[in-house]
Write a protein that holds these residues in place. Structure first.
Motif, mmCIF file in Angstrom:
data_model
loop_
_atom_site.group_PDB
_atom_site.id
_atom_site.type_symbol
_atom_site.label_atom_id
_atom_site.label_comp_id
_atom_site.label_asym_id
_atom_site.label_seq_id
_atom_site.Cartn_x
_atom_site.Cartn_y
_atom_site.Cartn_z
ATOM 1 N N GLY A 1 0.808 -1.214 0.000
ATOM 2 C CA GLY A 1 0.000 0.000 0.000
ATOM 3 C C GLY A 1 0.835 1.254 0.000
ATOM 4 O O GLY A 1 1.978 1.270 -0.457
ATOM 5 N N GLY A 2 0.256 2.331 0.501
ATOM 6 C CA GLY A 2 0.862 3.649 0.393
ATOM 7 C C GLY A 2 1.728 4.021 1.571
ATOM 8 O O GLY A 2 2.417 3.192 2.173
ATOM 9 N N ALA A 3 1.694 5.308 1.914
ATOM 10 C CA ALA A 3 2.503 5.840 3.002
ATOM 11 C C ALA A 3 1.592 6.244 4.147
ATOM 12 O O ALA A 3 0.379 6.353 4.002
ATOM 13 N N LEU A 4 2.196 6.467 5.300
ATOM 14 C CA LEU A 4 1.443 6.969 6.444
ATOM 15 C C LEU A 4 2.308 7.968 7.192
ATOM 16 O O LEU A 4 3.525 7.999 7.050
ATOM 17 N N PRO B 1 6.248 13.090 9.991
ATOM 18 C CA PRO B 1 6.869 12.728 8.711
ATOM 19 C C PRO B 1 6.248 11.480 8.108
ATOM 20 O O PRO B 1 5.786 10.593 8.825
ATOM 21 N N GLU B 2 6.242 11.432 6.791
ATOM 22 C CA GLU B 2 5.690 10.292 6.059
ATOM 23 C C GLU B 2 6.743 9.192 5.935
ATOM 24 O O GLU B 2 7.947 9.459 5.856
ATOM 25 N N ILE B 3 6.257 7.974 5.900
ATOM 26 C CA ILE B 3 7.111 6.831 5.593
ATOM 27 C C ILE B 3 6.273 5.825 4.825
ATOM 28 O O ILE B 3 5.088 5.627 5.132
ATOM 29 N N ASP B 4 6.850 5.241 3.791
ATOM 30 C CA ASP B 4 6.123 4.211 3.045
ATOM 31 C C ASP B 4 5.826 3.045 3.980
ATOM 32 O O ASP B 4 6.688 2.595 4.737
ATOM 33 N N ARG B 5 4.619 2.540 3.884
ATOM 34 C CA ARG B 5 4.229 1.429 4.750
ATOM 35 C C ARG B 5 5.160 0.232 4.539
ATOM 36 O O ARG B 5 5.509 -0.469 5.494
ATOM 37 N N SER B 6 5.552 -0.017 3.297
ATOM 38 C CA SER B 6 6.449 -1.148 3.033
ATOM 39 C C SER B 6 7.804 -0.941 3.704
ATOM 40 O O SER B 6 8.395 -1.894 4.228
ATOM 41 N N ALA C 1 -9.103 8.327 0.924
ATOM 42 C CA ALA C 1 -8.423 8.090 -0.343
ATOM 43 C C ALA C 1 -6.954 8.442 -0.297
ATOM 44 O O ALA C 1 -6.182 8.001 -1.131
ATOM 45 N N ALA C 2 -6.547 9.255 0.665
ATOM 46 C CA ALA C 2 -5.155 9.698 0.699
ATOM 47 C C ALA C 2 -4.264 8.819 1.547
ATOM 48 O O ALA C 2 -3.092 9.070 1.665
ATOM 49 N N ARG C 3 -4.829 7.785 2.161
ATOM 50 C CA ARG C 3 -4.018 6.887 2.959
ATOM 51 C C ARG C 3 -4.259 5.463 2.512
ATOM 52 O O ARG C 3 -4.818 4.657 3.239
ATOM 53 N N PRO C 4 -3.866 5.093 1.283
ATOM 54 C CA PRO C 4 -4.058 3.703 0.880
ATOM 55 C C PRO C 4 -3.413 2.791 1.915
ATOM 56 O O PRO C 4 -2.277 2.985 2.298
#
Length: 397
Positions: free
Chosen positions: A43-46, A101-106, A381-384
């Motif tokens: 998925g996306g970032a959080l 700060p954002e970080i990719d979930r993966s 929609a902005a937090r897949p």
């Protein structure tokens, strides 16, 4: 083989719990349904909040590694109306980790996995049943018939948790329909979209629907459409043309996010548990994350799951001779913490998919600061996230 502590679910909450327990010298086995760590996209970032997600990583001894992976610039967000007019443009302080700060979930999941002994996660173990043992503890049965047992069972198994049914029966309620797409290598292939979205998040807010996009660390965009469509089958949203028809009349620069997508649209339902859900504590079993308090995904889910993990691990480490007392202490603290957050999340979600969402969001972002201000809203929609129909867990977490 009998395991002392079994964690059902290898999402961010389950892995954080295993890591902090490991820091205290307490072994646990994480049983995850996926075949391997790379079995599917994450998925996306959080955005990790200082008081919850970042605090948990600090207790896990991973704050430094988090900073090496996180993107403070990902906090930038732009809110537009359907004509493309900018309503809000927030630019964070460059290089600052004082916010969210954002970080990719993966990347976050890999960070946690790499911090654990190699045999901590048992891949390909989807829990289907847990049965109380006469001598306390639980017998666990997995989808392929394999069985094991444990002294303490912790459900980190997401929205449709199997472990939850041991403690409480709840009916999930519809929140929204989310459709996700992705645009690869956006800087080279679609520089106009890269400029439109910027380094963080873009929200295009209409009447009862949102078109959003999020920059990931690999140079791709996650595009999401959220709407209220409880009476529509998911197959309605599996084609680009059907999605474009929903945004007829919108600025073509915005709908280009749909046209440029490389992946087919993936729709799914977003659901939530009743606000204020509690249960009577039961020996040798408890819940964290979405299994305990599935709420509308407006930016709190993963953060609260990780904080659950930190608080539960702390209680177990402080009272190793009486894990049931540790569970009771954790649950009471968690219930008190989560209730206002879940209620706030429900209000924010309703605001963001309302006919007056654009005006309401502008008022939210421009009102004077308050001592106990609610979390910054994040449209679904902005937090897949990890699929909640199955993340994460879902999505979940």
């Amino acid at each position: 083989m009998r395991t002392r502590i079994a964690i059902a679910g290898g999402g961010l909450g389950g892995l954080t719990l295993a890591r902090i327990l490991h820091q205290h010298g307490i072994d646990a086995v994480v049983y995850d349904r996926e075949a391997s760590r790379s079995a599917r996209p994450q998925g996306g970032a959080l955005d990790l909040h200082p008081e919850s997600g970042q605090r948990a990583l600090a207790e896990a001894g991973l704050a430094g590694r988090f900073r090496s992976e996180a993107r403070p610039e990902g906090e930038e967000h732009r809110i537009l109306d359907p004509t493309g007019r900018t309503l809000i443009h927030h630019v964070p302080q460059p290089g600052s980790f004082s916010g969210r700060p954002e970080i990719d979930r993966s990347a976050l999941r890999d960070l946690l996995l790499d911090s654990l002994p190699g045999d901590t996660v048992a891949w390909g173990h989807r829990l289907v049943a847990a049965t109380a043992r006469p001598d306390e503890g639980w017998d666990l049965t997995f989808h392929d018939g394999r069985r094991t047992s444990c002294d303490l069972l912790i459900g980190a198994d997401g929205a449709r948790s199997v472990v939850r049914s041991l403690l409480v029966e709840v009916e999930l309620s519809y929140v929204a329909t989310l459709v996700e797409l992705s645009v690869d290598d956006v800087d080279r292939r679609h520089p106009d979209l890269a400029e439109l979205v910027g380094p963080g998040n873009l929200w295009c807010v209409g009447v009862n629907q949102i078109l959003a996009a999020q920059r990931l660390g690999d140079g791709s965009l996650r595009v999401g459409i959220s709407l209220r469509a409880e009476d529509q089958p998911l197959d309605t949203y599996r084609g680009k043309q059907a999605l474009l028809a929903m945004f007829a009349g919108w600025d073509p620069r915005l709908t280009a996010l749909i046209e440029a997508a490389d992946s087919p649209p993936t729709p799914r339902l977003i659901e939530a548990m009743p606000t204020g859900t509690r249960w009577t504590s039961r020996p040798s079993v408890t819940l964290i994350g979405d299994a305990a308090h599935l709420m509308p995904p407006v930016g709190e889910g993963a953060n609260q799951a990780m904080l659950d993990a930190a608080e539960l691990a702390g209680q177990l480490a402080a009272n190793p001779a009486d894990p049931d007392a540790a569970i009771r202490a954790y649950e009471e603290l968690m219930f008190d913490r989560i209730h206002p957050i879940a209620a706030m999340s429900a209000r924010v979600q309703a605001m963001m998919l309302s006919p007056t969402a654009a005006a309401d969001i502008v008022r939210f972002f421009t009102r004077p600061a308050e001592p106990a201000r609610a979390s910054t809203p994040t449209p679904v929609a902005a937090r897949p996230a990890r699929s909640k129909a199955g993340r994460d867990g879902g999505r979940s977490v």
